[in-house]
Design an enzyme around this catalytic site. Structure first.
Site, short mmCIF file in Angstrom:
data_model
loop_
_atom_site.label_atom_id
_atom_site.label_comp_id
_atom_site.label_asym_id
_atom_site.label_seq_id
_atom_site.Cartn_x
_atom_site.Cartn_y
_atom_site.Cartn_z
N GLU A 22 0.80 -1.23 0.00
CA GLU A 22 0.00 0.00 0.00
C GLU A 22 0.84 1.28 0.00
OE1 GLU A 22 -2.98 -0.24 3.06
OE2 GLU A 22 -3.90 -2.00 2.18
N GLU A 58 -5.44 -8.49 0.31
CA GLU A 58 -6.14 -8.17 1.57
C GLU A 58 -7.60 -7.92 1.26
OE1 GLU A 58 -4.63 -4.95 3.97
OE2 GLU A 58 -2.56 -5.60 3.71
O1 IFM Z 1 -4.55 -3.21 8.91
C1 IFM Z 1 -4.44 -2.68 7.64
C2 IFM Z 1 -3.22 -3.25 6.92
O2 IFM Z 1 -2.05 -3.08 7.64
C3 IFM Z 1 -3.06 -2.59 5.58
N1 IFM Z 1 -4.28 -2.64 4.84
C4 IFM Z 1 -5.50 -2.24 5.46
C5 IFM Z 1 -5.65 -2.96 6.80
C6 IFM Z 1 -6.95 -2.55 7.48
O3 IFM Z 1 -6.98 -1.18 7.68
#
Ligand code: IFM
Length: 445
Positions: free
Chosen positions: A160, A352
C-alpha cells in the site's frame, strides 16, 4: 488439485511485539505510537499481539483453518538494525522458524518486505525522500531472499504505497507523520517505486523460481448498474489522477506495469522528477508476475450529462456503514479485478480483504460475528463472479488472521478471524473463522 491460493495475511508491526528484544531497533511506528495524541486510546503498537513469543501456536491456526497460503511481513529493523548494514542473526532465526512451521503445515509463504515499518535509522537520513533508501531496501531484500529461497518463492515488495505517502506524509494519520510538500511527495513516490524495481532485480538474480508482486490498495469505482456508459465512467474514474492526491491506483501501478507515469502526472509535476527518470523507469518496470491488490471498499458512479459523472452516496444495496472509512461494497471484488486486469493484463491476487466490526466475546468464549461473515460471503460471491467472467484471479488473502494493532485506531478496530484478548493474549476463533474454513473446503476446485 487446488492451485488457487487461499490465505490470510498479517504484518510484522501489527502482531509481533518484542519491539526491543533480540537486537531489533525502533521503526518509524515505534516512534509514532509514543507521540502524544496519535493513536486512539494511547494504545502502544509496540506490544502487538506478542506473536514473537506465540508464533508456534499462532501458526497452528492456519492448519486448522485449511488455508494453503500465508502472507506475512518481515520487520526490516529486526534484520538490519543499524546503519552499518550488519545482519541481526537473531532476527533471521525468528523468521526462519516461522518458515519452518509453515513448511511443516504445507502452507505456502508469501513474504512482504515492506509493510510500513521503516527503520528509524533510515528515517533519520530522510526516509523515502532520500534516494539511498531505495538502495538500502534492495540490499535488505537480497539478504532475505538469499537466506530464505529454500523456503519461499512468493514475494511482495511493498504494501500500500498510497498509505505510505498519503497517510504518512500528507494527512499525517500514519508514521512518520512528517508533512511533505508536493515536490518532496513526488520524489518520495519515485523513490518508493525505485525501491520496488531495484528489489525485483535483486530477487531475480537470487531466486530463479521467484514470483513477484507489489500490493497496491484501491477503492474501485463501481457503476451504479450494468449500463455500458456507467461501466465506462467507473473505469475512467478509477484510473484518473487528481492533483495533490497521492492515493490513486495509476500513480503507482502505471509505472510498474506500463513503464511510465500517467499523463496527468507529468501535467502536474514534471519539473519535480529527477534527471534519472528514463533510466529509473526501466528499473521500476522490471517485469513482475502478479497484480496484487488490497480491496476493502469503493464508491458508486453514474454517467451524468453535465459533469461527465456523478459520485453517488452509498446505495440501499450497501446500507452498512461499518467502520469509519470502510463501507460494504461487495462489487469492488468484481469490478476492481476486472478493471485492473483490463489495464495491466496480469493475473490478480487479492492480497487483503476484510472488515472490522464490533466483536463481543460471549461467556461461552465464542464470537458470533455475523456482520463479518456477511461481508466475506458477499465479497467472495463477487470474486467468484469475476472468475466466471474470465478474470484470472489466482489467490485471496483475508485480512487478518488475528485482531491486531490497527495503526491510528490502535487495538479498538478488530479485523481478525481470531479474536485476541489483549489482557491475557488468549486467542479465540470467531464464527467467521469457521465460515472461511468451510468456504475454502467447499471451493477446492
Ligand atoms: O490493517 C491494515 C493493513 O495493515 C493494511 N491494509 C488495510 C488494513 C486494514 O486497515
Amino acid at each position: 488439485m487446488n492451485d488457487f491460493y487461499w490465505g490470510t495475511a498479517t504484518s510484522a508491526f501489527q502482531i509481533e511485539g518484542a519491539a526491543n528484544l533480540d537486537g531489533r531497533t525502533p521503526s518509524i511506528w515505534d516512534t509514532y505510537t509514543l507521540e502524544e495524541g496519535k493513536i486512539l486510546n494511547h494504545d502502544d503498537g509496540r506490544k502487538g499481539i506478542d506473536h514473537y513469543h506465540l508464533f508456534k501456536t499462532d501458526l497452528k491456526y492456519l492448519k486448522e483453518l485449511g488455508v494453503n497460503s500465508y502472507r506475512f511481513s518481515i520487520s526490516w529493523s529486526r534484520i538490519i538494525p543499524n546503519a552499518d548494514g550488519k545482519i541481526n542473526e537473531k532476527g533471521m532465526a525468528f523468521y526462519e522458524r516461522i518458515l519452518q512451521e509453515l513448511a511443516q503445515y504445507q502452507v505456502r509463504p508469501f513474504i512482504t518486505f515492506y509493510h510500513w515499518d521503516l527503520p528509524m535509522w533510515l528515517q533519520d537520513m530522510g526516509g523515502w525522500t532520500n534516494r539511498n533508501t531505495a538502495f538500502a531496501f534492495a540490499d535488505f531484500v537480497a539478504v532475505i531472499t538469499q537466506r530464505f529461497k529454500q523456503y519461499c518463492h512468493d514475494y511482495i515488495t511493498i504494501n500500500e504505497p498510497q498509505c505510505i505517502i498519503n497517510l504518512g506524509h500528507k494527512t499525517l494519520e500514519h508514521a512518520p507523520g512528517i508533512f511533505l510538500e508536493d515536490k518532496e511527495a513526488v520524489i518520495s513516490v519515485h523513490n518508493l517505486l525505485l525501491a520496488h524495481g531495484l528489489a525485483v532485480q535483486s530477487i531475480r538474480k537470487i531466486d530463479r523460481e521467484a514470483k513477484i508482486g507489489f500490493a497496491a490498495t484501491s477503492s474501485p469505482a463501481i457503476p451504479i448498474d450494468d449500463d455500458e456508459e456507467n461501466i465506462d465512467v467507473a473505469r475512467r474514474c478509477y484510473f484518473s489522477l487528481t492533483k495533490g492526491h497521492f492515493d490513486q491506483v495509476t500513480l503507482y501501478s502505471d509505472p510498474i506495469f506500463l513503464g511510465d507515469y500517467p499523463k496527468e502526472f507529468y501535467d502536474y509535476y514534471q519539473s519535480y522528477l529527477p534527471a534519472t527518470l528514463k533510466e529509473d523507469l526501466v528499473i521500476i518496470s522490471s517485469p513482475i508476475d502478479y497484480c496484487y491488490q488490497n480491496i476493502y471498499s469503493g464508491y458508486f458512479v453514474k454517467a451524468n450529462e453535465d459533469e461527465g459523472y456523478k459520485i453517488l452516496p452509498y446505495s440501499e444495496e450497501n446500507p452498512a456503514y461499518v467502520f469509519t472509512w470502510l463501507h460494504q461494497m461487495p462489487k469492488t471484488l468484481y469490478y476492481g479485478p476486472k478493471f485492473l486486469y483490463e489495464r495491466y493484463q496480469k493475473p490478480i491476487i487479492i492480497s487483503e480483504n476484510g472488515i472490522s466490526v464490533i466483536d463481543v466475546l460471549t461467556q461461552d468464549h465464542k464470537i458470533h460475528d455475523y456482520a463479518r461473515i456477511e461481508y466475506y460471503r458477499r465479497y467472495l460471491e463477487q470474486m467468484e463472479k469475476a472468475q466466471k467472467d474470465g478474470i484470472p484471479i489466482k489467490g485471496y488473502f483475508a485480512w487478518s488472521l488475528f485482531d491486531n494493532f490497527e495503526w491510528a485506531f490502535g487495538y479498538s478496530a478488530r479485523f481478525g478471524l481470531i479474536y485476541v484478548d489483549y489482557q491475557s493474549m488468549k486467542r479465540y476463533p470467531k464464527d467467521s473463522f469457521y465460515f472461511y474454513q468451510k468456504y475454502i473446503a467447499d471451493h477446492q476446485e
